[in-house]
Design a protein around this motif. Structure first.
Motif, mmCIF file in Angstrom:
data_model
loop_
_atom_site.group_PDB
_atom_site.id
_atom_site.type_symbol
_atom_site.label_atom_id
_atom_site.label_comp_id
_atom_site.label_asym_id
_atom_site.label_seq_id
_atom_site.Cartn_x
_atom_site.Cartn_y
_atom_site.Cartn_z
ATOM 1 N N ILE A 144 7.234 8.193 -2.685
ATOM 2 C CA ILE A 144 6.963 7.007 -3.491
ATOM 3 C C ILE A 144 5.629 7.083 -4.232
ATOM 4 N N ASP A 145 4.577 7.511 -3.549
ATOM 5 C CA ASP A 145 3.248 7.524 -4.174
ATOM 6 C C ASP A 145 3.082 8.611 -5.230
ATOM 7 N N LYS A 146 4.006 9.568 -5.252
ATOM 8 C CA LYS A 146 3.943 10.623 -6.259
ATOM 9 C C LYS A 146 4.744 10.260 -7.510
ATOM 10 N N MET A 147 5.428 9.127 -7.459
ATOM 11 C CA MET A 147 6.219 8.672 -8.596
ATOM 12 C C MET A 147 5.365 7.817 -9.513
ATOM 13 N N SER A 148 5.672 7.825 -10.785
ATOM 14 C CA SER A 148 4.953 6.986 -11.747
ATOM 15 C C SER A 148 5.107 5.511 -11.363
ATOM 16 N N GLU A 149 4.057 4.739 -11.594
ATOM 17 C CA GLU A 149 4.116 3.310 -11.281
ATOM 18 C C GLU A 149 5.147 2.581 -12.126
ATOM 19 N N LYS A 150 5.560 3.222 -13.228
ATOM 20 C CA LYS A 150 6.587 2.615 -14.087
ATOM 21 C C LYS A 150 7.988 3.118 -13.753
ATOM 22 N N ASN A 151 8.084 4.056 -12.816
ATOM 23 C CA ASN A 151 9.380 4.583 -12.407
ATOM 24 C C ASN A 151 10.210 3.465 -11.774
ATOM 25 N N LEU A 152 11.426 3.286 -12.235
ATOM 26 C CA LEU A 152 12.261 2.187 -11.759
ATOM 27 C C LEU A 152 12.574 2.295 -10.273
ATOM 28 N N ASP A 153 12.755 3.516 -9.771
ATOM 29 C CA ASP A 153 13.023 3.683 -8.346
ATOM 30 C C ASP A 153 11.805 3.287 -7.513
ATOM 31 N N ILE B 55 9.466 1.128 -8.383
ATOM 32 C CA ILE B 55 9.383 -0.333 -8.456
ATOM 33 C C ILE B 55 10.369 -0.967 -7.479
ATOM 34 N N PHE B 56 11.559 -0.392 -7.410
ATOM 35 C CA PHE B 56 12.600 -0.886 -6.507
ATOM 36 C C PHE B 56 12.153 -0.756 -5.051
ATOM 37 N N TYR B 57 11.680 0.429 -4.664
ATOM 38 C CA TYR B 57 11.228 0.644 -3.286
ATOM 39 C C TYR B 57 10.068 -0.277 -2.935
ATOM 40 N N ASP B 58 9.110 -0.410 -3.838
ATOM 41 C CA ASP B 58 7.949 -1.256 -3.564
ATOM 42 C C ASP B 58 8.344 -2.722 -3.384
ATOM 43 N N ASN B 59 9.339 -3.164 -4.131
ATOM 44 C CA ASN B 59 9.823 -4.541 -3.966
ATOM 45 C C ASN B 59 10.482 -4.734 -2.606
ATOM 46 N N ILE B 60 11.228 -3.735 -2.162
ATOM 47 C CA ILE B 60 11.858 -3.801 -0.837
ATOM 48 C C ILE B 60 10.787 -3.851 0.253
ATOM 49 N N ILE B 61 9.773 -2.993 0.119
ATOM 50 C CA ILE B 61 8.684 -2.946 1.097
ATOM 51 C C ILE B 61 7.942 -4.282 1.151
ATOM 52 N N SER B 62 7.671 -4.860 -0.004
ATOM 53 C CA SER B 62 6.962 -6.147 -0.061
ATOM 54 C C SER B 62 7.783 -7.259 0.582
ATOM 55 N N TYR B 63 9.089 -7.249 0.322
ATOM 56 C CA TYR B 63 9.966 -8.270 0.907
ATOM 57 C C TYR B 63 9.982 -8.130 2.425
ATOM 58 N N ALA B 64 10.097 -6.890 2.901
ATOM 59 C CA ALA B 64 10.137 -6.654 4.345
ATOM 60 C C ALA B 64 8.843 -7.094 5.011
ATOM 61 N N ALA B 65 7.710 -6.852 4.361
ATOM 62 C CA ALA B 65 6.417 -7.253 4.915
ATOM 63 C C ALA B 65 6.312 -8.774 5.012
#
Length: 213
Positions: free
Chosen positions: A140-149, A151-161
């Motif tokens: 995840i951290d090696k992907m561009s911050e604009k990469n849609l995947d 963004i998707f993973y980060d949203n899932i992580i935020s929701y879970a937190a």
């Protein structure tokens, strides 16, 4: 001839104008959380069934999320997926009714990686028409911050937190004592207003019955 060309151009525009946002109303919002829509795909995750991955010992690992996800394709993406399968000599049976993609992703919260453990294409009735495994690992951290995947993973992580206690309560019996203690869930949580034992409830009913007599 010029008028005909203009007319056809208008028709094409009207038919494609609303395609970027794939009909979100087809996906139940009480189960799936919408995250984003690209020009060809809408991204959702199943907030009702997301949980922590369970290991071979039967215990849940709070460092690894297990999340069912859904992608709804527009007609351009549908054609693209189908043609790529034909190009690779893969079976396209049922792809005339392709709707989108479903999968189960494991997100390691410490390593910040995501890997799909189950993947399939769905038809318009949400039945599986092809199951496959990509074996791709996304860092995840090696992907561009604009990469849609990403963004998707980060949203899932935020929701879970934000819903960590809720997730832990779902798997209370599969969590290690240390994880429960750290979250303040050393005892099984009882819904507010429902803390009476069955014997107490029965006694109250009998008392009301005697009073009514």
């Amino acid at each position: 001839m010029h008028k005909i060309i203009v007319f056809l151009a208008v028709v094409v525009f009207l038919l494609t104008a609303n395609l970027p946002a794939a009909a979100a109303q087809d996906v139940p919002s009480d189960i799936y959380q919408w995250v984003q829509a690209s020009p060809r795909i809408s991204y959702y995750f199943n907030k009702a069934e997301m949980k922590y991955a369970v290991g071979s010992d039967g215990m849940a690992d709070t460092n690894v999320l297990e999340v069912p996800v859904l992608q709804q394709f527009d007609w351009i993406e549908i054609q693209d997926v189908t043609e790529k399968r034909r190009w690779n000599n893969e079976d396209v049976t049922g792809f005339s009714n392709l709707w989108g993609f479903a999968g189960i992703v494991h997100i390691d919260l410490k390593a910040r990686t995501a890997v799909y453990v189950q993947e399939e294409y769905l038809n318009t009735w949400w039945s599986s028409i092809a199951v496959f495994t990509s074996n791709n690992v996304d860092n995840i951290d090696k992907m561009s911050e604009k990469n849609l995947d990403r963004i998707f993973y980060d949203n899932i992580i935020s929701y879970a937190a934000a819903h960590k206690i809720e997730l832990m309560q779902r798997q209370h019996d599969q969590l290690k004592p240390d994880d429960l203690k750290a979250a303040g869930l050393t005892e099984k949580q009882t819904p507010a207003g429902d803390k009476k034992t069955e014997k107490q409830k029965v006694k109250e009913i009998m008392d009301r019955y005697q009073t009514d007599k």
